[in-house]
Design an enzyme around this catalytic site. Structure first.
Site, PDB file in Angstrom:
ATOM      1  CE1 TYR A 157     -11.678   2.691  -2.511  1.00 49.39           C
ATOM      2  CE2 TYR A 157     -10.715   5.002  -3.884  1.00 49.39           C
ATOM      3  CZ  TYR A 157     -10.547   4.043  -3.062  1.00 49.39           C
ATOM      4  OH  TYR A 157      -9.697   3.476  -3.880  1.00 49.39           O
ATOM      5  CG  ASP A 209      -9.045 -14.516  -0.199  1.00 51.28           C
ATOM      6  OD1 ASP A 209      -9.646 -14.441  -0.525  1.00 51.28           O
ATOM      7  OD2 ASP A 209      -8.744 -15.145   1.306  1.00 51.28           O
TER       8      ASP A 209
HETATM    9  C1  IPM Z   1      -7.425   4.496  -9.464  1.00 56.37           C
HETATM   10  C2  IPM Z   1      -6.768   5.777  -8.003  1.00 56.37           C
HETATM   11  C3  IPM Z   1      -7.778   6.404  -7.309  1.00 56.37           C
HETATM   12  C4  IPM Z   1      -8.526   5.115  -6.639  1.00 56.37           C
HETATM   13  C5  IPM Z   1      -6.778   7.495  -5.854  1.00 56.37           C
HETATM   14  C6  IPM Z   1      -6.684   8.396  -6.891  1.00 56.37           C
HETATM   15  C7  IPM Z   1      -7.791   7.767  -5.655  1.00 56.37           C
HETATM   16  O1  IPM Z   1      -5.425   4.983  -7.216  1.00 56.37           O
HETATM   17  O2  IPM Z   1      -7.860   5.937  -9.867  1.00 56.37           O
HETATM   18  O3  IPM Z   1      -7.215   3.838  -9.060  1.00 56.37           O
HETATM   19  O4  IPM Z   1      -8.249   5.059  -5.555  1.00 56.37           O
HETATM   20  O5  IPM Z   1      -9.806   5.357  -7.647  1.00 56.37           O
END
Ligand code: IPM
Ligand code: MG
Length: 353
Positions: A142, A222
């Site tokens: 991320y 998985d």
């Molecule tokens: C979550 C959501 C977020 C994430 C998105 C909205 C960016 O899916 O909080 O699980 O991926 O963390």
């Protein structure tokens, strides 16, 4: 107690579900003699529309000055359908998590007794489910750099990185949680393929020595995805990296009957943030049909985080009663049962405090 809550409703159904949670919190304050002050602030697409930034500095300041943050949802189809958009609502959520230092996201997955028959999985499979997924929240793919495209735009790349200290600190959160529960921790990774996962496993094996009372096992992601729906009662605490945790918890929500039931707490630094795990459900926005329970249960976690355990329990009991009485939104209504609106569910839960 005087409590200051930063209120970040966000996008889609965010404002509706947050309104039901504050309705319940107000009732708690009244019954238990607390004073709750809300400080609303902009985040997500709503913030882009208003000031051009999905996580404005002002919102950050409001969060830092609060005792806790209650967050609704983020995301808007106008950005989902435009992959070239430079500014995206989700960047607001990611920046918020990162800049508030919220590196651990606790997502409890438990079966509500009265919903055992509402899960698409067999009741005998889901019965006894009670685990918490600790999702690392400020690292991994991320946030890793570089991320982008090559000059022709024909190749794209994301980078998954983790440092030992990022892994250690979230592992400690998970181990301490396991110590307070049934003393079982499952570390989920993909160590047979990914170098970051091998670092996770190596680090977990070392940290585990500090917690001899915890039984640790290791599972490839998985396989974990399969075991979570095959024998969910097996798990006590799961700890995993950011993206695996994102995916596994959406999957796990099926156990409780609806994605609209799962709450979460994001912790790490001074201020903690409480959020439903679901998204902004834009198709339902403004229709008063979305399930407010995940946000109401996130408010219960918020109260417990502030040490208000009896208050948190009162909220959970009120939720249980609503479920037992069939006061539920359409995602949970049984065939032939009347679905209630978002605000009716909130009214009922508040009335039961
Ligand atoms: C979550 C959501 C977020 C994430 C998105 C909205 C960016 O899916 O909080 O699980 O991926 O963390
Ligand atoms: Mg998610």
């Amino acid at each position: 107690m005087d409590v200051k809550i930063a209120l970040l409703a966000g996008d889609g159904i965010g404002p509706e579900i947050v309104a039901e949670a504050t309705k319940v919190l107000d009732r708690v304050a009244e019954k238990f003699g607390h004073k709750i002050e809300y400080r609303p602030a902009l985040v997500g697409a709503a913030a882009i529309d208003a000031v051009g930034d999905p996580y404005p500095d002002e919102t950050h300041a409001v969060c830092l000055a609060a005792d806790a943050v209650l967050f609704g949802a983020i995301g808007d189809p106008k950005y989902d359908n435009d992959p070239t958009a430079k500014v995206r609502p989700e960047q607001g959520l990611l920046r918020m998590r990162k800049s508030l230092g919220l590196f651990a996201n606790l997502r409890p997955v438990a079966l509500f007794d009265s919903l055992a028959d509402r899960s698409p999985l067999k009741a005998e499979v889901v019965r006894g489910t009670d685990f918490i997924c600790v999702r690392e929240l400020t690292g991994g793919i991320y946030f890793g750099r570089p991320q982008g495209r090559d000059e022709e735009g024909a190749r794209a790349f994301d980078t998954c990185t983790y440092t030992v200290s990022e892994i250690e600190r979230v592992l400690h959160v998970a181990f301490r949680l396991a110590v307070s529960r049934r003393r079982k921790l499952t570390v989920v990774d993909k160590a047979n393929v990914l170098e970051t996962s091998r670092l996770w496993r190596e680090t977990a094996q070392r940290v585990a020595r500090e917690y001899p009372e915890v039984a640790v096992d290791y599972m490839f992601v998985d396989n974990a995805a399969m075991q979570i729906i095959r024998q969910p009662a097996y798990f006590d605490v799961i700890v995993t990296e950011n993206m695996f945790g994102d995916i596994l918890t959406d999957e796990a929500s099926v156990i409780s009957g609806s994605l609209g039931m799962l709450s979460s707490a994001s912790v790490g630094a001074e201020v903690a943030l409480f959020e439903p795990i679901h998204g902004s459900y834009p198709q339902a926005a403004g229709k008063n049909i979305a399930n407010p329970m995940a946000t109401i249960l996130s408010a219960a976690m918020l109260l417990e985080h502030l040490g208000l355990d009896a208050e948190g329990r009162a909220v959970r009991r009120a939720v249980d009663r609503a479920l037992a009485e069939g006061v539920v939104t359409e995602d949970l209504a049984a065939p032939g049962e009347k679905a209630r609106s978002t605000s009716e569910v909130g009214d009922y839960v508040a009335s039961q405090i």
